[in-house]
Design a protein around this motif. Structure first.
Motif, short mmCIF file in Angstrom:
data_model
loop_
_atom_site.label_atom_id
_atom_site.label_comp_id
_atom_site.label_asym_id
_atom_site.label_seq_id
_atom_site.Cartn_x
_atom_site.Cartn_y
_atom_site.Cartn_z
N UNK A 76 0.84 -1.19 0.00
CA UNK A 76 0.00 0.00 0.00
C UNK A 76 0.88 1.25 0.00
N UNK A 77 0.47 2.29 -0.73
CA UNK A 77 1.23 3.55 -0.66
C UNK A 77 1.09 4.17 0.72
N UNK A 78 2.09 4.94 1.10
CA UNK A 78 2.04 5.59 2.40
C UNK A 78 3.22 5.22 3.27
N UNK A 79 3.21 5.69 4.51
CA UNK A 79 4.35 5.48 5.40
C UNK A 79 4.51 4.02 5.82
N UNK A 80 5.73 3.70 6.22
CA UNK A 80 6.05 2.34 6.66
C UNK A 80 5.88 2.22 8.17
N UNK A 81 5.60 1.01 8.62
CA UNK A 81 5.64 0.67 10.04
C UNK A 81 7.10 0.44 10.42
N UNK A 82 7.52 0.96 11.55
CA UNK A 82 8.89 0.74 12.04
C UNK A 82 8.90 -0.47 12.98
N UNK A 83 9.89 -1.33 12.80
CA UNK A 83 10.12 -2.44 13.71
C UNK A 83 11.49 -2.21 14.35
N UNK A 84 11.51 -1.99 15.65
CA UNK A 84 12.72 -1.62 16.37
C UNK A 84 13.14 -2.77 17.27
N UNK A 85 14.35 -3.29 17.04
CA UNK A 85 14.83 -4.46 17.79
C UNK A 85 15.87 -4.04 18.81
N UNK A 86 15.77 -4.59 20.01
CA UNK A 86 16.79 -4.34 21.01
C UNK A 86 18.10 -5.02 20.62
N UNK A 87 18.04 -6.23 20.06
CA UNK A 87 19.26 -6.95 19.70
C UNK A 87 18.99 -7.98 18.62
N UNK A 88 20.04 -8.53 18.06
CA UNK A 88 19.88 -9.50 16.98
C UNK A 88 19.27 -10.81 17.47
N UNK A 89 19.30 -11.07 18.77
CA UNK A 89 18.63 -12.26 19.29
C UNK A 89 17.12 -12.17 19.15
N UNK A 90 16.62 -10.95 18.95
CA UNK A 90 15.18 -10.75 18.78
C UNK A 90 14.74 -10.85 17.32
N UNK A 91 15.67 -11.16 16.42
CA UNK A 91 15.36 -11.18 14.99
C UNK A 91 14.22 -12.15 14.63
#
Length: 233
Positions: A83-98
């Motif tokens: 869909x056009x428009x802004x993206x949702x941000x996904x913010x990770x504390x660390x790579x173990x949360x990938x």
């Protein structure tokens, strides 16, 4: 007699397609579901599909699935156009949360929602978050993925004005207790208005973000249709 009844009308009711939760299902049940809905839907998201179960599926079904072993998700058919428009941000504390973040990202992708992932910016090195903060603030919805004490959820919740969704993970030693500490930390956050999903529930966090983004789009469309001088549809 079929062991499942697929919910074909879910998108028309809530704006989200039904997904198949594969944990607890046998390989035979998963194969039957995939075969049973192939002609009825243009795409299907499968979550918590372990590599062993994926490898045990019939060859022709594996060939038709876009499988990601990190998130344990598979997509049958085509994802929806972005869909056009802004993206949702996904913010990770660390790579173990990938793995949990990837489950959220793949769910967003399947539903046609753009997303941007910010990896390894936990509070142990707060400068990493501050370096990306202005980018994160551009997102109307931010999913914060964190284990251990999950302090990042509260920190981000106190720094951005968009909707913040906390995704506690089972990452951490000892008293982290398989994500219980992260969950309780998120629930007890002093940052106001931050909802928390269950431990490791990347799919649920993404669905919460999609509900918000779908509502924003409907509102923007309604406002556009009723601008002064513009005939309503």
């Amino acid at each position: 007699m079929a062991e499942f009844t697929f919910d074909y009308e879910r998108r028309s009711r809530i704006g989200l397609d039904e997904a198949v939760f594969c944990a607890g299902k046998s390989t035979a049940q998963i194969a039957a579901i995939v075969a049973g809905v192939r002609d009825g839907v243009t795409g299907l998201l499968l979550t918590r599909l372990d590599p062993e179960k994926f490898e045990a599926l019939p060859v022709e079904q594996r060939a038709g699935l876009d499988y990601d072993p990190v998130s344990r998700t598979a997509i049958l058919g085509a994802a929806r156009p972005i869909e056009p428009g802004p993206a949702v941000a996904i913010v990770l504390a660390g790579t173990s949360d990938v793995p949990m973040a990837r489950e959220a990202a793949r769910t967003l992708h399947f539903n046609g929602q753009a997303q941007t992932t910010f990896t390894d910016i936990g509070v142990a090195g707060l400068w990493r978050l501050l370096d990306r903060l202005e980018e994160i603030r551009l997102a109307p919805v931010v999913i914060v993925v964190a284990g251990m004490d999950a302090a990042l959820i509260s920190v981000v919740g106190g720094l951005v004005s968009g909707a913040v969704i906390g995704l506690p993970t089972s990452v951490g030693y000892g008293v982290a207790a398989g994500g219980q500490t992260a969950l309780h930390s998120g629930l007890a956050s002093c940052a106001p208005g931050v909802p928390i999903v269950n431990i490791d529930n990347g799919y649920g966090a993404a669905c919460a973000a999609l509900r918000i983004m779908n509502t924003l789009r409907r509102h923007a469309s309604a406002v556009s249709d009723h601008q002064p001088g513009q005939p309503g549809r």
